[in-house]
Design a protein around this motif. Structure first.
Motif, PDB file in Angstrom:
ATOM      1  N   ASP A 139      24.632  49.509  20.912  1.00  0.00           N
ATOM      2  CA  ASP A 139      25.892  48.968  20.986  1.00  0.00           C
ATOM      3  C   ASP A 139      25.877  48.405  21.921  1.00  0.00           C
ATOM      4  OD1 ASP A 139      26.487  50.172  18.717  1.00  0.00           O
ATOM      5  OD2 ASP A 139      27.156  51.792  19.240  1.00  0.00           O
ATOM      6  N   THR A 140      24.963  49.374  23.234  1.00  0.00           N
ATOM      7  CA  THR A 140      24.696  48.498  24.565  1.00  0.00           C
ATOM      8  C   THR A 140      24.084  46.368  25.252  1.00  0.00           C
ATOM      9  OG1 THR A 140      24.417  50.420  26.089  1.00  0.00           O
ATOM     10  CG2 THR A 140      23.980  48.729  27.378  1.00  0.00           C
ATOM     11  N   ILE A 141      23.833  46.636  24.181  1.00  0.00           N
ATOM     12  CA  ILE A 141      22.625  45.366  24.417  1.00  0.00           C
ATOM     13  C   ILE A 141      23.508  43.969  22.896  1.00  0.00           C
ATOM     14  CG2 ILE A 141      21.132  46.714  25.459  1.00  0.00           C
ATOM     15  CD1 ILE A 141      19.330  45.537  22.746  1.00  0.00           C
ATOM     16  N   GLN A 142      23.895  44.556  22.549  1.00  0.00           N
ATOM     17  CA  GLN A 142      24.240  43.344  21.420  1.00  0.00           C
ATOM     18  C   GLN A 142      25.392  42.488  21.756  1.00  0.00           C
ATOM     19  OE1 GLN A 142      25.283  44.976  17.794  1.00  0.00           O
ATOM     20  NE2 GLN A 142      27.241  46.492  18.515  1.00  0.00           N
ATOM     21  N   GLU A 143      26.191  42.570  22.608  1.00  0.00           N
ATOM     22  CA  GLU A 143      27.244  41.927  23.252  1.00  0.00           C
ATOM     23  C   GLU A 143      26.240  41.027  23.893  1.00  0.00           C
ATOM     24  OE1 GLU A 143      30.415  43.851  24.939  1.00  0.00           O
ATOM     25  OE2 GLU A 143      31.077  44.506  23.034  1.00  0.00           O
ATOM     26  N   LEU A 144      25.676  41.092  23.739  1.00  0.00           N
ATOM     27  CA  LEU A 144      25.404  39.448  24.818  1.00  0.00           C
ATOM     28  C   LEU A 144      23.920  38.949  23.827  1.00  0.00           C
ATOM     29  CD1 LEU A 144      24.636  41.746  28.140  1.00  0.00           C
ATOM     30  CD2 LEU A 144      26.380  39.700  27.929  1.00  0.00           C
ATOM     31  N   GLY A 145      23.900  39.371  22.434  1.00  0.00           N
ATOM     32  CA  GLY A 145      23.209  38.548  21.936  1.00  0.00           C
ATOM     33  C   GLY A 145      21.298  38.914  21.859  1.00  0.00           C
TER      34      GLY A 145
END
Length: 338
Positions: free
Chosen positions: A85-91
Protein backbone atom coordinates in the motif's frame (compact mmCIF):
# COMPACT_ATOMS: atom_id res chain seq x y z
CA UNK A 1 0.28 -17.65 -31.96
CA UNK A 2 3.43 -15.64 -32.69
CA UNK A 3 4.35 -12.88 -30.24
CA UNK A 4 3.79 -9.37 -31.58
CA UNK A 5 7.03 -7.37 -31.67
CA UNK A 6 7.89 -3.70 -31.84
CA UNK A 7 8.78 -4.25 -35.51
CA UNK A 8 5.20 -5.38 -36.19
CA UNK A 9 3.87 -2.21 -34.56
CA UNK A 10 6.27 -0.06 -36.58
CA UNK A 11 5.20 -1.75 -39.81
CA UNK A 12 1.49 -1.37 -38.98
CA UNK A 13 1.92 2.34 -38.12
CA UNK A 14 4.28 2.91 -41.04
CA UNK A 15 7.01 4.39 -38.82
CA UNK A 16 10.45 3.28 -37.60
CA UNK A 17 10.98 1.09 -34.52
CA UNK A 18 12.84 4.05 -32.96
CA UNK A 19 9.70 6.17 -33.33
CA UNK A 20 7.55 3.48 -31.71
CA UNK A 21 10.03 3.33 -28.82
CA UNK A 22 9.92 7.13 -28.38
CA UNK A 23 6.12 7.11 -28.31
CA UNK A 24 5.81 4.21 -25.84
CA UNK A 25 8.49 5.60 -23.52
CA UNK A 26 7.30 9.22 -23.92
CA UNK A 27 10.81 10.33 -24.86
CA UNK A 28 11.61 13.05 -27.38
CA UNK A 29 9.25 14.88 -29.72
CA UNK A 30 6.72 13.00 -31.84
CA UNK A 31 3.75 14.63 -33.56
CA UNK A 32 0.24 13.93 -32.28
CA UNK A 33 -0.71 12.36 -35.60
CA UNK A 34 2.14 9.83 -35.41
CA UNK A 35 1.40 9.12 -31.74
CA UNK A 36 -2.17 8.27 -32.72
CA UNK A 37 -0.98 5.91 -35.47
CA UNK A 38 1.37 4.13 -33.07
CA UNK A 39 -1.22 3.74 -30.30
CA UNK A 40 -3.84 2.55 -32.82
CA UNK A 41 -1.36 -0.07 -34.04
CA UNK A 42 -0.62 -1.14 -30.46
CA UNK A 43 -4.35 -1.57 -29.78
CA UNK A 44 -5.07 -3.42 -33.03
CA UNK A 45 -2.15 -5.83 -32.59
CA UNK A 46 -2.58 -6.15 -28.80
CA UNK A 47 1.13 -5.44 -28.40
CA UNK A 48 2.63 -6.08 -24.95
CA UNK A 49 6.01 -4.37 -24.38
CA UNK A 50 8.81 -6.64 -23.23
CA UNK A 51 9.25 -5.64 -19.57
CA UNK A 52 12.59 -7.43 -19.25
CA UNK A 53 14.07 -5.69 -22.26
CA UNK A 54 12.75 -2.34 -21.08
CA UNK A 55 14.23 -2.82 -17.61
CA UNK A 56 17.64 -3.66 -19.10
CA UNK A 57 17.54 -0.51 -21.21
CA UNK A 58 16.35 1.75 -18.42
CA UNK A 59 18.33 -0.01 -15.65
CA UNK A 60 15.10 -0.10 -13.63
CA UNK A 61 12.64 -2.93 -12.92
CA UNK A 62 10.28 -1.29 -10.41
CA UNK A 63 10.18 -4.59 -8.51
CA UNK A 64 10.81 -5.23 -4.81
CA UNK A 65 11.61 -8.74 -3.57
CA UNK A 66 10.00 -9.89 -0.31
CA UNK A 67 11.36 -13.05 1.33
CA UNK A 68 9.26 -14.27 4.26
CA UNK A 69 9.51 -17.51 6.25
CA UNK A 70 5.84 -18.49 6.04
CA UNK A 71 3.53 -17.14 3.35
CA UNK A 72 0.52 -18.75 5.07
CA UNK A 73 1.04 -16.75 8.28
CA UNK A 74 -1.34 -13.75 8.35
CA UNK A 75 1.28 -11.77 10.30
CA UNK A 76 3.74 -11.70 7.41
CA UNK A 77 1.06 -11.19 4.79
CA UNK A 78 -0.32 -8.20 6.70
CA UNK A 79 3.18 -6.70 6.81
CA UNK A 80 3.40 -7.26 3.06
CA UNK A 81 0.06 -5.51 2.56
CA UNK A 82 1.39 -2.49 4.44
CA UNK A 83 4.48 -2.44 2.21
CA UNK A 84 2.42 -2.77 -0.96
CA UNK A 85 0.00 0.00 0.00
CA UNK A 86 2.96 2.33 0.59
CA UNK A 87 4.97 1.72 -2.57
CA UNK A 88 2.44 0.86 -5.27
CA UNK A 89 1.38 4.46 -5.89
CA UNK A 90 4.89 5.11 -7.20
CA UNK A 91 4.70 2.16 -9.56
CA UNK A 92 6.62 -0.46 -7.57
CA UNK A 93 5.47 -4.10 -7.50
CA UNK A 94 6.23 -6.86 -4.99
CA UNK A 95 7.60 -10.32 -5.75
CA UNK A 96 6.90 -12.77 -2.90
CA UNK A 97 9.06 -15.72 -1.88
CA UNK A 98 8.40 -18.07 1.06
CA UNK A 99 11.48 -19.75 2.56
CA UNK A 100 9.52 -22.08 4.89
CA UNK A 101 12.12 -21.32 7.61
CA UNK A 102 14.69 -23.08 5.40
CA UNK A 103 18.02 -21.21 5.05
CA UNK A 104 18.93 -23.09 1.85
CA UNK A 105 15.62 -22.19 0.23
CA UNK A 106 16.10 -18.60 1.37
CA UNK A 107 19.54 -18.54 -0.23
CA UNK A 108 18.08 -19.70 -3.55
CA UNK A 109 15.42 -17.01 -3.49
CA UNK A 110 17.94 -14.28 -2.64
CA UNK A 111 20.07 -15.32 -5.64
CA UNK A 112 16.97 -15.46 -7.86
CA UNK A 113 15.84 -11.96 -6.85
CA UNK A 114 19.33 -10.56 -7.31
CA UNK A 115 19.55 -12.21 -10.75
CA UNK A 116 16.20 -10.68 -11.70
CA UNK A 117 17.50 -7.24 -10.79
CA UNK A 118 14.99 -6.28 -8.11
CA UNK A 119 15.59 -2.78 -6.80
CA UNK A 120 15.37 -3.71 -3.12
CA UNK A 121 14.85 -6.78 -0.95
CA UNK A 122 12.73 -7.04 2.21
CA UNK A 123 13.90 -10.01 4.26
CA UNK A 124 12.63 -11.87 7.32
CA UNK A 125 15.64 -14.14 7.44
CA UNK A 126 15.65 -17.77 8.52
CA UNK A 127 19.35 -17.36 9.38
CA UNK A 128 22.70 -18.66 8.14
CA UNK A 129 22.86 -16.49 4.98
CA UNK A 130 24.85 -13.56 6.35
CA UNK A 131 27.66 -13.81 3.76
CA UNK A 132 25.25 -13.86 0.80
CA UNK A 133 23.21 -10.99 2.24
CA UNK A 134 26.42 -8.99 2.68
CA UNK A 135 27.42 -9.68 -0.94
CA UNK A 136 24.04 -8.52 -2.29
CA UNK A 137 24.15 -5.42 -0.08
CA UNK A 138 27.66 -4.55 -1.27
CA UNK A 139 26.46 -4.95 -4.87
CA UNK A 140 24.18 -1.96 -4.27
CA UNK A 141 20.83 -3.64 -3.61
CA UNK A 142 19.12 -2.09 -0.54
CA UNK A 143 18.08 -4.75 2.00
CA UNK A 144 15.49 -4.00 4.68
CA UNK A 145 15.30 -6.53 7.51
CA UNK A 146 11.77 -7.37 8.62
CA UNK A 147 11.47 -8.17 12.36
CA UNK A 148 14.57 -10.39 12.33
CA UNK A 149 18.10 -9.16 12.92
CA UNK A 150 21.32 -10.44 11.43
CA UNK A 151 23.97 -11.07 14.05
CA UNK A 152 26.85 -9.52 12.13
CA UNK A 153 28.02 -6.22 13.65
CA UNK A 154 29.80 -4.95 10.53
CA UNK A 155 26.74 -5.44 8.31
CA UNK A 156 24.70 -2.25 8.62
CA UNK A 157 21.20 -2.71 7.21
CA UNK A 158 17.82 -1.07 7.71
CA UNK A 159 15.82 -2.93 10.36
CA UNK A 160 12.21 -2.68 11.54
CA UNK A 161 11.42 -5.00 14.43
CA UNK A 162 9.21 -5.47 17.46
CA UNK A 163 10.52 -5.27 20.99
CA UNK A 164 10.33 -9.07 21.17
CA UNK A 165 12.14 -9.40 24.49
CA UNK A 166 9.89 -6.94 26.31
CA UNK A 167 6.67 -8.39 24.89
CA UNK A 168 7.69 -11.95 25.83
CA UNK A 169 8.60 -10.72 29.31
CA UNK A 170 5.18 -9.05 29.67
CA UNK A 171 3.18 -12.10 28.62
CA UNK A 172 5.22 -14.45 30.83
CA UNK A 173 4.86 -12.08 33.78
CA UNK A 174 1.10 -12.07 33.21
CA UNK A 175 0.95 -15.86 33.37
CA UNK A 176 2.99 -15.91 36.56
CA UNK A 177 0.70 -13.31 38.12
CA UNK A 178 -2.26 -15.53 37.16
CA UNK A 179 -0.67 -18.16 39.43
CA UNK A 180 1.32 -20.28 36.96
CA UNK A 181 4.84 -21.34 37.91
CA UNK A 182 4.98 -24.44 35.69
CA UNK A 183 4.82 -22.95 32.18
CA UNK A 184 5.47 -24.96 29.02
CA UNK A 185 7.18 -22.78 26.40
CA UNK A 186 6.96 -23.43 22.66
CA UNK A 187 9.84 -21.55 21.05
CA UNK A 188 11.08 -21.10 17.48
CA UNK A 189 14.46 -21.98 15.91
CA UNK A 190 17.32 -20.75 18.09
CA UNK A 191 19.28 -19.28 15.15
CA UNK A 192 16.51 -16.71 14.51
CA UNK A 193 16.72 -13.45 16.47
CA UNK A 194 13.00 -13.32 17.29
CA UNK A 195 13.15 -16.76 18.90
CA UNK A 196 16.26 -15.78 20.88
CA UNK A 197 14.75 -12.51 22.10
CA UNK A 198 11.40 -14.01 23.03
CA UNK A 199 13.01 -16.81 24.99
CA UNK A 200 15.22 -14.27 26.77
CA UNK A 201 12.07 -12.34 27.67
CA UNK A 202 10.51 -15.49 29.13
CA UNK A 203 13.74 -16.28 31.01
CA UNK A 204 13.95 -12.73 32.37
CA UNK A 205 10.41 -13.02 33.78
CA UNK A 206 10.85 -16.39 35.51
CA UNK A 207 14.21 -15.22 36.92
CA UNK A 208 12.53 -12.09 38.30
CA UNK A 209 10.04 -14.28 40.17
CA UNK A 210 12.61 -16.82 41.35
CA UNK A 211 11.27 -19.68 39.20
CA UNK A 212 13.89 -22.25 38.21
CA UNK A 213 14.26 -22.97 34.48
CA UNK A 214 13.24 -26.53 33.57
CA UNK A 215 14.61 -27.75 30.18
CA UNK A 216 11.72 -30.23 29.91
CA UNK A 217 9.30 -27.31 29.76
CA UNK A 218 10.86 -25.86 26.59
CA UNK A 219 10.00 -27.26 23.16
CA UNK A 220 11.29 -26.08 19.78
CA UNK A 221 8.20 -25.70 17.64
CA UNK A 222 10.02 -24.18 14.62
CA UNK A 223 7.42 -21.37 14.42
CA UNK A 224 4.96 -23.81 12.77
CA UNK A 225 1.46 -25.08 13.51
CA UNK A 226 2.75 -28.65 13.51
CA UNK A 227 5.40 -27.62 16.02
CA UNK A 228 2.67 -26.40 18.36
CA UNK A 229 0.83 -29.69 18.04
CA UNK A 230 4.00 -31.68 18.80
CA UNK A 231 4.71 -29.45 21.81
CA UNK A 232 1.38 -30.40 23.40
CA UNK A 233 2.20 -34.06 22.85
CA UNK A 234 5.55 -33.53 24.58
CA UNK A 235 4.16 -31.57 27.54
CA UNK A 236 1.30 -33.96 28.22
CA UNK A 237 3.75 -36.87 28.39
CA UNK A 238 5.70 -35.23 31.23
CA UNK A 239 5.32 -36.56 34.74
CA UNK A 240 4.70 -33.02 35.97
CA UNK A 241 2.57 -31.41 33.30
CA UNK A 242 2.52 -27.62 32.85
CA UNK A 243 -0.53 -25.68 33.96
CA UNK A 244 -0.04 -23.17 31.15
CA UNK A 245 1.46 -23.27 27.65
CA UNK A 246 3.08 -20.18 26.16
CA UNK A 247 3.52 -20.33 22.38
CA UNK A 248 6.00 -17.75 21.15
CA UNK A 249 4.28 -17.20 17.80
CA UNK A 250 0.71 -17.37 16.53
CA UNK A 251 1.13 -20.37 14.20
CA UNK A 252 2.46 -22.51 17.05
CA UNK A 253 -0.31 -21.23 19.34
CA UNK A 254 -2.95 -22.37 16.88
CA UNK A 255 -1.31 -25.80 16.71
CA UNK A 256 -1.35 -25.95 20.52
CA UNK A 257 -5.06 -25.12 20.66
CA UNK A 258 -6.02 -27.65 17.99
CA UNK A 259 -4.13 -30.47 19.72
CA UNK A 260 -5.56 -29.61 23.13
CA UNK A 261 -9.10 -29.60 21.75
CA UNK A 262 -8.44 -32.87 19.94
CA UNK A 263 -7.46 -34.43 23.27
CA UNK A 264 -10.56 -33.10 24.99
CA UNK A 265 -8.91 -30.30 26.96
CA UNK A 266 -10.84 -27.11 27.66
CA UNK A 267 -9.09 -23.74 27.53
CA UNK A 268 -8.59 -22.24 30.08
CA UNK A 269 -10.37 -24.61 32.48
CA UNK A 270 -8.01 -27.57 31.90
CA UNK A 271 -5.03 -25.72 30.41
CA UNK A 272 -4.20 -22.03 30.15
CA UNK A 273 -2.82 -20.96 26.76
CA UNK A 274 -0.95 -17.77 25.92
CA UNK A 275 0.06 -16.68 22.42
CA UNK A 276 2.71 -14.28 21.20
CA UNK A 277 0.58 -12.89 18.39
CA UNK A 278 -3.12 -12.92 17.70
CA UNK A 279 -4.75 -16.05 16.29
CA UNK A 280 -7.12 -15.10 13.48
CA UNK A 281 -8.95 -18.45 13.59
CA UNK A 282 -9.52 -18.02 17.34
CA UNK A 283 -12.86 -16.36 16.62
CA UNK A 284 -14.09 -19.72 15.33
CA UNK A 285 -13.17 -21.48 18.57
CA UNK A 286 -16.07 -21.22 20.97
CA UNK A 287 -15.53 -19.55 24.36
CA UNK A 288 -11.78 -19.18 23.78
CA UNK A 289 -10.08 -17.28 26.58
CA UNK A 290 -6.32 -16.70 26.17
CA UNK A 291 -3.65 -14.14 26.98
CA UNK A 292 -1.96 -12.78 23.88
CA UNK A 293 0.40 -10.20 22.47
CA UNK A 294 -1.25 -7.87 19.96
CA UNK A 295 1.15 -7.08 17.14
CA UNK A 296 0.94 -4.27 14.60
CA UNK A 297 2.10 -5.84 11.33
CA UNK A 298 0.37 -3.37 9.00
CA UNK A 299 2.12 -0.46 10.71
CA UNK A 300 5.41 -2.35 10.40
CA UNK A 301 4.75 -2.81 6.68
CA UNK A 302 4.09 0.91 6.24
CA UNK A 303 7.38 1.75 7.96
CA UNK A 304 9.25 -0.74 5.77
CA UNK A 305 7.57 0.68 2.66
CA UNK A 306 8.72 4.19 3.57
CA UNK A 307 12.26 2.91 4.14
CA UNK A 308 12.22 1.34 0.68
CA UNK A 309 11.17 4.64 -0.88
CA UNK A 310 13.86 6.50 1.06
CA UNK A 311 16.51 4.08 -0.16
CA UNK A 312 15.39 4.21 -3.80
CA UNK A 313 14.42 7.86 -4.18
CA UNK A 314 16.76 9.71 -1.85
CA UNK A 315 19.83 7.46 -2.13
CA UNK A 316 22.73 7.42 0.35
CA UNK A 317 20.34 7.35 3.33
CA UNK A 318 22.07 5.97 6.44
CA UNK A 319 20.53 2.71 7.74
CA UNK A 320 17.93 3.07 10.47
CA UNK A 321 16.65 0.82 13.26
CA UNK A 322 12.98 1.22 14.17
CA UNK A 323 11.29 -0.63 17.03
CA UNK A 324 7.53 -1.18 17.23
CA UNK A 325 5.96 -1.82 20.62
CA UNK A 326 3.36 -4.57 20.97
CA UNK A 327 0.43 -4.69 23.43
CA UNK A 328 -0.44 -7.28 26.06
CA UNK A 329 -4.08 -8.42 25.76
CA UNK A 330 -5.48 -10.09 28.85
CA UNK A 331 -8.20 -12.77 28.57
CA UNK A 332 -11.81 -11.67 28.63
CA UNK A 333 -13.23 -13.38 31.70
CA UNK A 334 -16.73 -13.13 30.26
CA UNK A 335 -15.74 -15.59 27.53
CA UNK A 336 -15.25 -18.48 29.95
CA UNK A 337 -17.62 -21.39 29.88
CA UNK A 338 -20.44 -21.12 32.39
Amino acid sequence: MARVTIKDVAKKANVSTATVSRVLNNVGFVSEEIKKRVFDAVDQLNYQPNAVARSLKQDKTNTIGVVIPDISNPYFMTISKGIEDTIQELGYQLIFCSSDENPEKESGFLRLLYGNRVEAIVLATSGKNEELIDDIHRAGIPIILMDRRIEQPDLKLNLVEEDNLQAAYDITKSLIEQGHTNIGVVNGPDHVSTAKDRYLGYKKAIDAYGIAEDPNLTFNGAFSQEGGRQAVEHFLNLKKKPTAILALNNAMAFGVLLELFKRGYRVPEDMTVASYGEIEAAELLQNLCITSIKQYPYEMGKKIGNLILNCLLKKDVPPSHEVIQSTLVLPNKNQKNE
